[in-house]
Scaffold this motif. Structure first.
Motif, PDB file in Angstrom:
ATOM      1  N   ILE A 102      47.297  41.963  37.215  1.00 46.65           N
ATOM      2  CA  ILE A 102      46.164  41.709  38.119  1.00 46.65           C
ATOM      3  C   ILE A 102      45.211  40.706  37.476  1.00 46.65           C
ATOM      4  CG2 ILE A 102      44.126  42.745  39.180  1.00 46.65           C
ATOM      5  CD1 ILE A 102      45.741  45.319  39.553  1.00 46.65           C
ATOM      6  N   ARG A 103      44.935  40.895  36.182  1.00 48.98           N
ATOM      7  CA  ARG A 103      44.041  39.960  35.480  1.00 48.98           C
ATOM      8  C   ARG A 103      44.614  38.544  35.481  1.00 48.98           C
ATOM      9  NH1 ARG A 103      44.005  44.428  31.917  1.00 48.98           N
ATOM     10  NH2 ARG A 103      42.039  45.584  31.986  1.00 48.98           N
ATOM     11  N   GLU A 104      45.923  38.445  35.377  1.00 52.79           N
ATOM     12  CA  GLU A 104      46.558  37.134  35.282  1.00 52.79           C
ATOM     13  C   GLU A 104      46.699  36.452  36.638  1.00 52.79           C
ATOM     14  OE1 GLU A 104      50.849  35.208  33.796  1.00 52.79           O
ATOM     15  OE2 GLU A 104      50.367  37.327  33.412  1.00 52.79           O
ATOM     16  N   GLU A 137      37.016  39.475  39.023  1.00 53.42           N
ATOM     17  CA  GLU A 137      35.592  39.129  38.943  1.00 53.42           C
ATOM     18  C   GLU A 137      34.742  40.108  39.748  1.00 53.42           C
ATOM     19  OE1 GLU A 137      35.187  35.147  40.277  1.00 53.42           O
ATOM     20  OE2 GLU A 137      36.324  34.270  38.619  1.00 53.42           O
ATOM     21  N   HIS A 138      35.273  40.563  40.858  1.00 45.04           N
ATOM     22  CA  HIS A 138      34.499  41.477  41.706  1.00 45.04           C
ATOM     23  C   HIS A 138      34.572  42.913  41.195  1.00 45.04           C
ATOM     24  CE1 HIS A 138      32.679  43.189  45.284  1.00 45.04           C
ATOM     25  NE2 HIS A 138      33.700  44.026  45.381  1.00 45.04           N
ATOM     26  N   MET A 139      35.758  43.329  40.733  1.00 43.50           N
ATOM     27  CA  MET A 139      35.949  44.710  40.264  1.00 43.50           C
ATOM     28  C   MET A 139      36.343  44.656  38.791  1.00 43.50           C
ATOM     29  SD  MET A 139      37.971  46.261  43.573  1.00 43.50           S
ATOM     30  CE  MET A 139      37.621  47.957  43.140  1.00 43.50           C
ATOM     31  N   THR A 140      35.346  44.691  37.931  1.00 41.12           N
ATOM     32  CA  THR A 140      35.608  44.569  36.493  1.00 41.12           C
ATOM     33  C   THR A 140      36.340  45.785  35.950  1.00 41.12           C
ATOM     34  OG1 THR A 140      33.390  45.459  36.097  1.00 41.12           O
ATOM     35  CG2 THR A 140      33.641  43.064  36.091  1.00 41.12           C
ATOM     36  N   ASP A 141      36.113  46.945  36.563  1.00 35.56           N
ATOM     37  CA  ASP A 141      36.796  48.160  36.127  1.00 35.56           C
ATOM     38  C   ASP A 141      38.084  48.317  36.926  1.00 35.56           C
ATOM     39  OD1 ASP A 141      37.559  50.540  35.086  1.00 35.56           O
ATOM     40  OD2 ASP A 141      36.028  51.756  36.082  1.00 35.56           O
ATOM     41  N   LEU A 142      39.189  47.974  36.298  1.00 39.35           N
ATOM     42  CA  LEU A 142      40.478  48.013  36.993  1.00 39.35           C
ATOM     43  C   LEU A 142      41.118  49.398  36.961  1.00 39.35           C
ATOM     44  CD1 LEU A 142      42.046  44.619  35.852  1.00 39.35           C
ATOM     45  CD2 LEU A 142      40.733  45.123  37.909  1.00 39.35           C
TER      46      LEU A 142
END
Length: 1093
Positions: free
Chosen positions: A616-618, A625-630
């Motif tokens: 998801i980060r990649e 950026e919107h949901m920093t806590d994955l």
């Protein structure tokens, strides 16, 4: 250590070496900076050279040189870390070599004889330990340095070593990295600055390759909250792979034994080598790529060309050979690959002259070592022809033809697999196809079948079918209902499992029939929750088949047994595969394709969720950026991974996902997960909380349809998801899967596997940290230790558990570690492990490891008498000794000497059967609840509840007090106080007995008894500390013998009252003892202490 003779010019070494002994043919030298007169500037320079230069002759502090009187050339033949070692070699030379040298006439003959003798000694030593190393001579030198610098137990196996830089802060330290079975070690010595690092693999949280502005490429290790960076590695990739393998090996062996027991190649920690790890990694990659059983190992690899009939040209690739399979993969790995079971190889011909019905001809050309390959295949066919390897015995050996020696042509025929279970797929029974009445959906289904039949005619069908890009394209479009079971079996590799185990499933069903376990109870509870709206599972036919498959698997693999989500997956498998096929598909999913998913800690699913977060980060930076806590996506996606989207999608759509999963593995699930989030990107970005995001995703899944599904509405409505609400839009599953492959198809399976290994360390350590926090929360309520002290005690306790597991696979602590148990029971110590750790931490040094007193302490604090001590019991004992009142400390010592604590050391024999009983059977939850209830209702023990102590026990109690006071500055006054208390108690007992007796005994006997004990106490008080233990023992025994005619005993109240009148004793027990100092010493001494014991 004997060294391969190497020529040395002695004149260049005068300033570095000092001669200790010499004779006509040999010289023993000591390196400057070592031994007497060491240190100073010379010592600093020599130490720096020893670390940087790669030669044992320059590193070992002692060496022996050989020379002849008429030669200026010297030969190094031995070196040693200690003077005792080098003197032992010197004496051997004097006794065995010197006498023989006098018979030679020339110096050349003498030197030749000595060199041959030394080489013979080296070869003899290398037969056992170094035979598997690539360069035994250099490895011997590295092993010497490793043992010298780190002082680890001799059982610790060095795997490999590398030169590198270790970054301590912003300053690099050049030194050597040593990788052993249980530890990562680094040593550097530059101009007096020594850097020594020892990290056990089970302490590592992160292991990854990184790069930044300063370090172009380095290896990052996170352990115990500290970051470590290693760079300047000549073979960084090779080093990282070995480190990764060793860390994974440690995790499997110590934390995840369920997976480790299936890998016999790594069962012995004393036999692990670099070559063995590399071979294991290659075999694992080989099995994963070709979906082969766990028993297969990569034996040979041959580069060659394969004639591809559908493309009409030779493709370059590699033949990979295992015990029972010959596999080929093209050079890029994606163009085509094929799997050939040895059981189906029929013959060999020089050329293909025509097609044979049900037979595929495979021609390999330009095989470099064709003769070896042909012989290997011939022998393997012989093996596969045996009953345990093949259902058919009609397999002929390969005939090699000399007219074209570089071509090997195999004739592969299809064999009928076992039909032990004759049931049909449930979809065939409950939804037979109407051939006469074809609606548009059925016509499209027939077109799909026709496309696959064309594919079969070109690429083959069955186990020897070519896997190509076109195969994947057909999978993405959707698999026909009629072919789904067959293709699932093929793509998963389950077809090979079933073919090589004929009748196995039937036997399991018969053996498991009627069994009653925790797993069978859970299965019965979940049977009617598995696709309850599908007609197949509204009848006894479907329910019975589901029960048999799940029960048989739980019987086959009791380590997994039964876990939730297995019923949902098995239900779908039974719809499209026969019962026996569904069983082998379940085996393939649980044991190969989704390892560690279906156990109590679902480690595999948690690892893949961490991989999903990385992807998801990649690939979805806007969402990040919107949901920093994955972690939200991890909790939401757990059911996606556990049930392959079956629990959230309608059944007719979910089976398309399962198609892709069986072909591409977990990569297909990850791709689809990314596509789902991408499809709902805008809506998710606009969410204000997690609940709103969950609602959006649930609504999306309810809208997914399968427009091409030929299933009737009654079956299509049998969705496990919530399909009540009408949707404003519909998403076709085929289109969603196609988009997933188009956008994220570049994700490589190799990258996913690497990410799995990297994240597995973090997931395991996170679970372990959760266990620690739960244990500490429970224990902290009952002890007075601070949070920091408890944390350090837990570290020592857990480390003690692992130290007993490092060098053996039969450790009781390892055998009884079960992550599924309650938190307090996961890590426990047996008597031997406990006695070592307790001797390091107890405040007064009165217990030695494995002593009788240690056994009494062990039995006293083992509340449930199971032969194991958990962390709560251990801390409670230490808390009493460190922070308890004078009365509580004395009560603890008093109870040590009461039955059964003061039984003979044969109690150890009682402990071992208890341990063996504990490791068997299922977890008894009722027993845990009863134990918990007893602990709640347990009343506080008072001093009046304690039984009286008899004469033998009192004598042992007095000896224990003497041992506790030994070495104290007030030792003499404490000894006198104990003697005074002993005399006082004996007189009190005598007076009490006189008052109770109706007539007094003869006066002559009583004074003798009393005076004997008083004399014994006086002698004990006056003995020296060195002889205290032995003399007090003899005197106490003599006193006990004299008093045997008249039994006497004391209550705890009497002992307490007497000792309270001695200020020296009271002040001793009330004196605070710093546990932090003890903990610090234990951290340093724990490893060496375990080695000695």
């Amino acid at each position: 250590m004997w060294l391969k003779p190497e020529e040395i010019l002695l004149k260049n070494a005068f300033k570095l070496w000092v001669t200790e002994k010499d004779n006509e043919y040999f010289v023993l030298q000591r390196r400057r900076g070592y031994g007497e007169g060491g240190g100073g500037l010379t010592g600093l320079l020599v130490g720096t050279l020893d670390t940087v230069l790669d030669s044992t002759s320059k590193v070992a502090p002692y060496r022996i040189l050989h020379h002849t009187p008429d030669s200026q050339i010297y030969w190094s033949i031995a070196c040693g870390v200690t003077k005792e070692e080098i003197v032992h070699h010197w004496e051997w030379l004097q006794q065995n070599i010197m006498r023989t040298l006098s018979v030679f006439d020339s110096s050349e003959d003498i030197t030749s004889f000595v060199q041959g003798k030394i080489r013979g000694l080296i070869a003899e030593e290398g037969k056992t330990s170094l035979v598997l190393e690539d360069d035994p001579e250099k490895f011997r030198e590295a092993l010497l340095r490793f043992e010298k610098w780190f002082n680890l137990p001799p059982e610790e196996k060095l795997v490999t070593y590398y030169s590198c830089s270790y970054w301590k802060g912003k300053v690099p330290c050049q030194g050597w990295l040593y990788l052993s079975t249980n530890f990562l070690c680094f040593y550097s010595y530059l101009l007096g600055a020594e850097v020594k690092l020892v990290i056990s693999w089970d302490e590592i949280w992160r292991l990854e390759k990184t790069s930044n502005v300063i370090l172009t490429e380095s290896i990052h290790v996170l352990a115990n909250g500290e970051d470590h960076y290693f760079s300047m590695l000549l073979h960084l990739n090779e080093t990282f792979v070995i480190m990764e393998q060793l860390a994974d090996y440690s995790i499997k062996r110590l934390f995840d034994k369920e997976g480790f027991q299936r890998e016999p190649a790594l069962s012995d920690p004393l036999q692990i080598t670099k070559r063995g790890l590399e071979a294991h990694a290659k075999s694992e990659q080989f099995r994963t790529f070709f979906r082969l059983p766990k028993e297969e190992n990569l034996l040979e690899v041959h580069e060659c060309f394969l004639w591809v009939p559908f493309s009409h040209f030779n493709t370059l690739g590699k033949i990979c050979l295992s015990e029972n399979y010959l596999c080929f993969a093209s050079q890029d790995g994606s163009q085509c690959h094929i799997i050939i079971p040895m059981r189906e190889v029929k013959s060999n011909k020089a050329s293909v002259t025509g097609s044979i019905e049900n037979t595929a001809a495979l021609r390999f050309s330009e095989v470099r070592d064709y003769q070896r390959l042909a012989n290997t295949i011939r022998s393997r066919c012989g093996i596969s022809a045996s009953p345990q390897h093949s259902a058919s015995s009609e397999v002929s050996l390969i005939n090699h033809f000399e007219d074209n020696p570089e071509d090997v042509t195999l004739m592969v025929g299809q064999k009928d697999s076992s039909k032990a279970v004759s049931t049909e797929a449930l979809m065939t029974v409950f939804h037979p196809q109407d051939v006469e009445n074809l609606d548009p959906k059925m016509l499209k289904e027939k077109m799909k079948e026709q496309s696959w039949n064309i594919h079969f005619s070109e690429y083959g069908r069955g186990t020897s079918m070519f896997f190509t890009r076109k195969t994947r394209d057909l999978i993405v479009r959707g698999v026909p209902e009629a072919l789904r079971g067959e293709l699932w079996m093929l793509f998963s590799g389950a077809v090979n499992d079933m073919a090589t185990h004929p009748g196995y499933y039937t036997e399991l069903v018969e053996q498991s029939l009627g069994t009653s376990t925790l797993a069978t109870d859970e299965i019965e509870r979940d049977l009617h929750r598995s696709l309850p709206e599908h007609p197949a599972f509204q009848s006894d036919t479907g329910i019975s088949a589901l029960r048999r498959v799940l029960t048989a698997y739980a019987y086959r693999n009791p380590k997994i047994g039964y876990c939730q989500a297995m019923n949902i997956l098995t239900s779908v498998l039974l719809l499209y595969a026969k019962e026996e096929e569904a069983f082998w598909l379940l085996v393939a999913v649980c044991e190969r394709m989704l390892p560690d998913y279906f156990n109590r800690r679902i480690i595999g699913a948690l690892v893949d969720q961490a991989v999903f977060e990385d992807l998801i980060r990649e690939h979805l930076p806007q969402l990040v950026e919107h949901m920093t806590d994955l972690s939200f996506f991890s909790s939401v996606s757990l059911s996606w991974f556990l049930t392959l989207f079956i629990s959230v999608l309608p059944i007719e759509s979910a089976v398309n996902v399962v198609d892709c999963f069986f072909y591409d593995g977990i990569k297909a699930i990850l791709q689809l997960g990314l596509a789902v989030l991408d499809y709902n990107m805008e809506a998710l970005i606009g969410c204000h909380d997690d609940a709103e995001a969950v609602t959006i995703l649930n609504k999306f899944f309810d809208s997914v349809t399968n427009r091409d599904s030929p299933l009737p509405p009654t079956v299509q409505q049998a969705s496990v998801g919530n399909n009540d609400k009408a949707s404003d839009f519909n998403v076709d599953i085929s289109q969603l899967i196609r988009e997933a492959y188009e956008k994220y198809g570049a994700i490589r399976s190799e990258d996913v596997e690497r990410s799995r290994k990297r994240n597995k360390l973090y997931v395991i350590q996170t679970l372990e940290d959760t266990t620690k926090q739960n244990v500490m929360r429970v224990v902290s309520q009952e002890v007075r230790f601070s949070a920091l002290q408890l944390d350090e005690l837990y570290y020592l306790f857990k480390r003690q558990h692992f130290l007993s597991c490092y060098w053996t696979m039969q450790s009781p602590a390892l055998l009884h570690h079960d992550p599924s148990l309650a938190y307090l029971e996961q890590y426990q110590l047996g008597f031997q492990q406990f006695s070592v750790l307790f001797s390091l931490l107890e405040p007064w040094a009165f217990c030695t490891p494995k002593s009788t007193l240690s056994l009494w302490v062990f039995r006293l604090i083992d509340e449930n008498q199971d032969g194991l001590i958990n962390f709560k019991e251990f801390c409670y004992a230490l808390d009493t000794l460190y922070g308890g009142s004078f009365t509580n400390k004395l009560k603890f010592l008093f109870k040590l000497h009461l039955p059964p604590g003061n039984s003979t050391p044969q109690l150890i024999l009682f402990i071992i059967p208890k341990l063996q009983q504990n490791c068997k059977g299922k977890v008894d939850l009722q027993a845990y609840l009863k134990q918990w209830q007893n602990e709640i209702l347990k009343k506080e023990e008072t001093i009046k509840d304690l039984p009286r102590i008899n004469q033998a026990q009192f004598i042992h109690f007095s000896k224990t007090l003497y041992n506790i006071f030994h070495g104290d500055p007030e030792e003499e006054s404490l000894y006198r106080a104990v003697a005074h208390v002993t005399s006082l108690l004996l007189r009190m007992e005598e007076v009490g007995r006189r008052l109770q007796e109706p007539s007094s005994p003869p006066e002559s006997s009583k004074p003798a008894n009393t005076s004997a004990v008083e004399e014994s106490s006086t002698e004990e008080a006056s003995t020296t500390p060195e002889s205290c233990d032995t003399s007090s023992s003899h005197n106490s025994q003599d006193a006990a013998a004299e008093l045997s005619e008249t039994e006497w005993s004391f209550s705890f109240e009497q002992v307490l009252a007497s000792l309270l009148n001695e200020p020296a004793i009271v002040s001793f027990f009330e004196r605070p003892v710093d546990i932090q100092t003890k903990v610090g010493h234990a951290k340093v001494a724990q490893l060496n202490h375990n080695t000695k014991t």
